[in-house]
Design an enzyme around this catalytic site. Structure first.
Site, PDB file in Angstrom:
ATOM      1  N   LEU A 127     -29.915  -5.579  23.533  1.00  0.00           N
ATOM      2  CA  LEU A 127     -30.569  -5.889  22.242  1.00  0.00           C
ATOM      3  C   LEU A 127     -29.676  -5.681  21.398  1.00  0.00           C
ATOM      4  CD1 LEU A 127     -32.438  -7.863  19.810  1.00  0.00           C
ATOM      5  CD2 LEU A 127     -33.423  -6.180  19.555  1.00  0.00           C
ATOM      6  N   HIS A 128     -29.005  -5.447  20.764  1.00  0.00           N
ATOM      7  CA  HIS A 128     -27.509  -4.985  19.165  1.00  0.00           C
ATOM      8  C   HIS A 128     -28.955  -5.277  18.005  1.00  0.00           C
ATOM      9  CE1 HIS A 128     -23.644  -5.164  21.538  1.00  0.00           C
ATOM     10  NE2 HIS A 128     -24.514  -6.321  21.868  1.00  0.00           N
ATOM     11  N   VAL A 129     -28.761  -3.562  17.623  1.00  0.00           N
ATOM     12  CA  VAL A 129     -29.319  -3.514  15.965  1.00  0.00           C
ATOM     13  C   VAL A 129     -28.478  -2.973  15.596  1.00  0.00           C
ATOM     14  CG1 VAL A 129     -31.943  -2.736  15.134  1.00  0.00           C
ATOM     15  CG2 VAL A 129     -31.891  -3.055  17.747  1.00  0.00           C
TER      16      VAL A 129
END
Length: 103
Positions: free
Chosen positions: A86-88
């Protein structure tokens, strides 16, 4: 390493698109979003909650002047790693090309 527990490992993206760009990686091997099922909903909710928690710890909204938080996955064939992550992201972006990548 930003965070590690029994479910996840989190670190800064090696090629960040924004001032803050983290990757949340589940310890359970899941090749991509295409392999997710209803069974993974608790894992996804935990990933989202951890992403917001870490952004709250790392970014003061007044510090970036940009209170937007972006969380998302790349969908094959637009993935470079065959493990769900997951890119945050907390803008500002490094440049307009990076901003266009994460609308």
């Amino acid at each position: 390493l930003v965070h590690a527990d029994d479910q996840f490992v989190v670190f800064h993206d090696i090629n960040p698109s924004a001032r803050v760009h983290l990757l949340i990686i589940p310890r359970e091997h899941i090749p991509s979003v295409l392999n997710l099922t209803a069974r993974h909903l608790p894992l996804l909710r935990s990933m989202r909650a951890l992403g917001h928690q870490l952004l709250s710890e790392l970014v003061d909204q007044g510090d970036t002047g940009y209170p937007v938080r972006l969380l998302g996955f790349h969908v094959p064939p637009f993935t470079s790693v065959q493990h769900l992550h997951l890119h945050v992201i907390a803008p500002p972006f490094k440049n307009w090309i990076r901003a266009a990548k994460y609308p």
